[in-house]
Design a protein around this motif. Structure first.
Motif: not given
Length: 836
Positions: A202-208, A210-212, A214-228
């Motif tokens: 987000x720091x490098x790409x302020x205009x990104x 939300x979907x960028x 989140x880790x999507x079905x293609x495996x691209x992204x950063x946050x997979x989901x909550x980690x309990x």
């Protein structure tokens, strides 16, 4: 007392509507709770009580490398100096920050009993001890460098930080939960590595978008989901996507379970991870209650074998229990729960629902301000130090003159004034020179000062660069985040599994071909057909069931574990059944009573099974034959709503019973065979379509003492053979074309000789050479073979041996497996044709 003597405040009397006063007072109270107690800040992710506890520990010097301090001491300091709301609420917050099953990255290092996943409360604060965890020190790092604003405490004696500097995005890492007035928050914890990577992106790409992040079905992204912190599984991605894009979402969190085999037979289900914030002891208790009340069947024992290494709840199953069914029932009722996400936090003192990008953006802006203020603070200090060092260097260059001036001055004030006038020094420089020791004038000291001055100048240049260039400032934030990731990052504990819809028994049961066996005393079970190797005809087979004394096998059929069956009984009833609902057992097991699977009456026996998947979508008829020779057809649509208690399939005369059922398409011929070897073939339309409650019409004239043995539906041109099997294990196949069509209710033609060697005919089937066969004897022997093992013969012949039987044993049932011919076992001895 006169009005003139009254206090000034009491002289002013205002008339106020009570509803207006109540409204304003309630709003004031609500905002006080919202801002001052219940909701976390979007900047450091802490509620006021948590922030005050950590700052009080910082004040007390209870750092991560210091000794533990009594919790009552910490609570007392917090309450007395910063949080005057009662010691219990403070201790509850302190204890939660020490629980590794509540916080993903605990902020307090506790010593003693701080509660458990069983719902046990922490020990009294006088018994426990605590200190800051390393992560808490990172939250407070640089707090003394003017990084955050301070405000007066509740009694104006002290000041406290409005927010902590927070080197990590704590709101996402540890989550938050709280109930305010008219609103609440429930933010799940996350994995540090994923959140840091998303923040840097987000720091490098302020205009990104939300979907960028989140880790999507293609495996691209950063946050997979909550980690309990308790692990478990999140089912599906839709709830995660909703929570991250809108700030609201519902997550299905499912326990982690394994299946183990017990030494004494049967299975056990072992639960190793529970959903977040689940009370383990209470959940075990409720499962036990459902078992005792009969809501969950098949469980014999529940034990909690958990220890410090993790959760281990062992659920022993009864022998013969369907493991998949029990597992599914546990998921439906106890081991899957919904976590409702509501990302509500304070932004500039106002509650706001934030999506993932907004949560990270608020943190980035907070860190931008912290690093800017810290850099400015350090620059000011560095410039002050450089100024002092410049004065010292002047003094060293003019050491003799400076010494003479100071020695000849009347006092310190005169010396300082002389230095300012003679050497153009500032007040600060002259003060430092006057206080400087004479030993500082050595050449070695001069070199050290020059080196320090060079370092300070480099620091000033770097800090000015950071303050003058936003990219450099953000680079500092990213470097610090990377350092935190390397220091504290760990692997995910919570897995994301695909959502296949609501949990059903069918979802958890693999598709597998099964053999289903029923006995006369109504015992039933299923076994994988793979347990029975194909043999040449005439083989004896292997044991498939051990009936109790006096019981005999009555029916055997093959079906897929997911097949939908219509089960017809001798009383003319039909029941609905899925194969997987029949308990799977070993070959030597007796089975379970059929009343546990189908609600049969005491005098009912299963006589026919039709494998019809999704009957509602099928067009056609069910053709039925009774022991007394009656035949009828009923549209399949009449059987759309077969319930667990069964419905009427056909009306029966007194003493008659339903013996066989076939699915037809309305254009086929029906072949009725009898126990004495007679057959008749006629057009199915001769038996007009009737309702379920009708008796039917006469299909074949029976000789005295003869009964109908089976029913076959066929069509001209099918190239089918009629396979007939007798009670003594003999059989033959004859082209159906040799059975000419007649009118119904005739005596028919001779099919097979039913002499003393053969015994009565018990089964008729339409087969091809590619089909497989499953034969079972009354004593429980099962044999698999293939149709092409049985030679073709004409009508009115003896047939060949199909299954070798012990004395006193007879064939109980035959089932055809369409296209199921496998290579037979070459090691199985072939048997004489015995009069083929």
């Amino acid at each position: 007392m006169s009005a003139d003597d009254a206090p000034e405040a009491a002289r002013e009397i205002r008339n106020v509507r009570i509803e207006d006063e109540m409204e304003q007072s309630y709003i004031d109270y609500a905002m006080s709770v919202i801002v001052g107690r219940a909701l976390p800040s979007a900047r450091d992710g802490l509620k006021p009580v948590q922030r005050r506890i950590l700052y009080a520990m910082h004040d007390m010097g209870v750092s991560s490398n210091a000794g533990h301090r009594k919790s009552s001491n910490i609570v007392g300091e917090t309450m007395g100096n910063y949080h005057p709301h009662g010691d219990q609420s403070i201790y509850d917050a302190l204890a939660r920050m020490a629980q590794d099953f509540s916080l993903r990255y605990p902020l307090v290092d506790g010593q003693g009993n701080f509660g458990s996943v069983d719902g046990d409360p922490p020990a009294a604060m006088r018994y426990t001890e605590a200190r800051m965890a390393p992560m808490a020190e990172e939250m407070l790092a640089d707090i003394g460098e003017d990084t955050v604003d301070f405000v007066a405490n509740y009694d104006d004696r002290l000041t406290e930080p409005e927010v902590l500097p927070a080197k990590v995005p704590n709101l996402l890492l540890n989550g938050a939960s709280g109930i305010a007035v008219g609103m609440s928050t429930n933010i799940p914890p996350h994995n540090l590595r994923e959140v840091v990577d998303a923040t840097i992106h987000l720091i490098d790409n302020p205009e990104c978008e939300v979907s960028d992040l989140i880790v999507g079905p293609d495996g691209e992204g950063f946050v997979k989901g909550p980690d309990f912190p308790t692990g478990a599984n999140i089912v599906g991605r839709q709830g995660i996507y909703d929570a991250y894009t809108s700030g609201r979402g519902k997550l299905r969190v499912r326990a982690e379970m394994d299946t183990e085999e017990r030494d004494r037979g049967g299975d056990r289900i072992v639960v190793t991870e529970l959903p977040y914030q689940e009370n383990k002891a209470r959940r075990i208790e409720r499962i036990a209650e459902d078992v005792n009340e009969g809501k969950i069947e098949g469980i014999s024992d529940i034990r909690d074998e958990s220890d410090r290494d993790g959760v281990r709840v062992v659920i022993d199953l009864k022998r013969g229990a369907n493991t998949e069914v029990v597992r599914n029932k546990l998921l439906e009722s106890h081991l899957e729960r919904t976590f409702s996400v509501l990302s509500l936090a304070l932004v500039d003192g106002q509650p706001r629902v934030l999506n993932l990008k907004e949560l990270l953006s608020e943190y980035v802006e907070h860190r931008r301000e912290v690093v800017r203020r810290r850099s400015q603070y350090r620059l000011d200090e560095a410039e002050d130090r450089a100024h002092i060092l410049e004065g010292r260097l002047k003094a060293l260059e003019n050491a003799e003159a400076v010494v003479d001036l100071i020695r000849n001055s009347e006092d310190r004030d005169a010396a300082r004034a002389g230095l300012r006038e003679e050497f153009d020094m500032s007040e600060a420089q002259s003060e430092h020179i006057v206080r400087m020791q004479l030993g500082s004038l050595t050449s070695m000291e001069t070199a050290e000062i020059e080196s320090e001055y060079a370092d300070v100048q480099a620091t000033i240049e770097r800090l000015e660069e950071i303050l003058g260039d936003d990219d450099e400032l953000m680079g500092v934030i990213k470097d610090e985040l990377r350092a935190m990731r390397e220091e504290y990052g760990d692997d995910r504990r919570t897995s994301i599994i695909e959502d296949t819809g609501s949990v059903t028994r069918e979802d958890l049961i693999p598709e597998e071909d099964m053999v289903v066996v029923l006995t006369e005393d109504d015992y039933i079970k299923r076994m994988p057909i793979a347990e029975f190797d194909p043999q040449h005809r005439g083989g004896k087979g292997i044991i498939g069931v051990r009936p109790k004394e006096g019981d005999r096998v009555s029916t055997v059929f093959q079906a897929n574990s997911h097949d939908y069956l219509m089960v017809f009984t001798s009383a003319g009833q039909v029941y609905r059944l899925k194969v997987y609902e029949i308990p799977e057992m070993s070959r030597t097991a007796r089975g379970t009573n059929v009343v546990n699977v189908i609600d049969l009456d005491a005098d009912e026996e299963v006589t026919a099974v039709v494998d019809v998947d999704d009957v509602e979508d099928e067009e056609g008829y069910l053709a039925m034959a009774t022991r007394g020779g009656y035949v009828k057809r009923t549209e399949l649509a009449a059987f759309e709503n077969v319930h667990s208690g069964g419905i009427i399939a056909t009306k029966l005369e007194d003493g008659d019973r339903l013996v066989d059922v076939e699915v037809t398409d309305g254009t086929q011929d029906l072949v009725v065979g009898t126990r004495k070897g007679m057959t008749i073939r006629f057009d199915e339309t001769e038996a007009r379509s009737m309702g379920r409650s009708a008796r039917g019409v006469n299909g074949i004239k029976l000789d005295e003492g003869d009964e109908v043995a089976g029913l076959v539906a066929t069509s001209e041109g099918d190239g089918l053979d009629l396979l007939t099997v007798t009670r003594n294990g003999y059989g033959k196949r004859t082209p159906l074309s040799e059975y000419r069509q007649q009118s119904r209710y005739g005596k028919g033609l001779i099919d097979i000789k039913t002499n003393e060697r053969n015994g009565e005919a018990i089964s008729l089937s339409a087969v091809t050479a590619d089909d497989g066969l499953v034969l079972m004897s009354e004593s429980g022997q099962i044999m698999r073979t293939t149709v092409d093992e049985v030679s073709r013969q004409g009508r009115n012949t003896m047939g060949v041996r199909m299954m070798s039987l012990d004395e006193g044993d007879w064939v109980a049932g035959v089932d055809v497996v369409p296209g199921g011919a496998d290579d037979t076992d070459d090691d199985t001895d072939d048997t004489d044709d015995d009069g083929e």
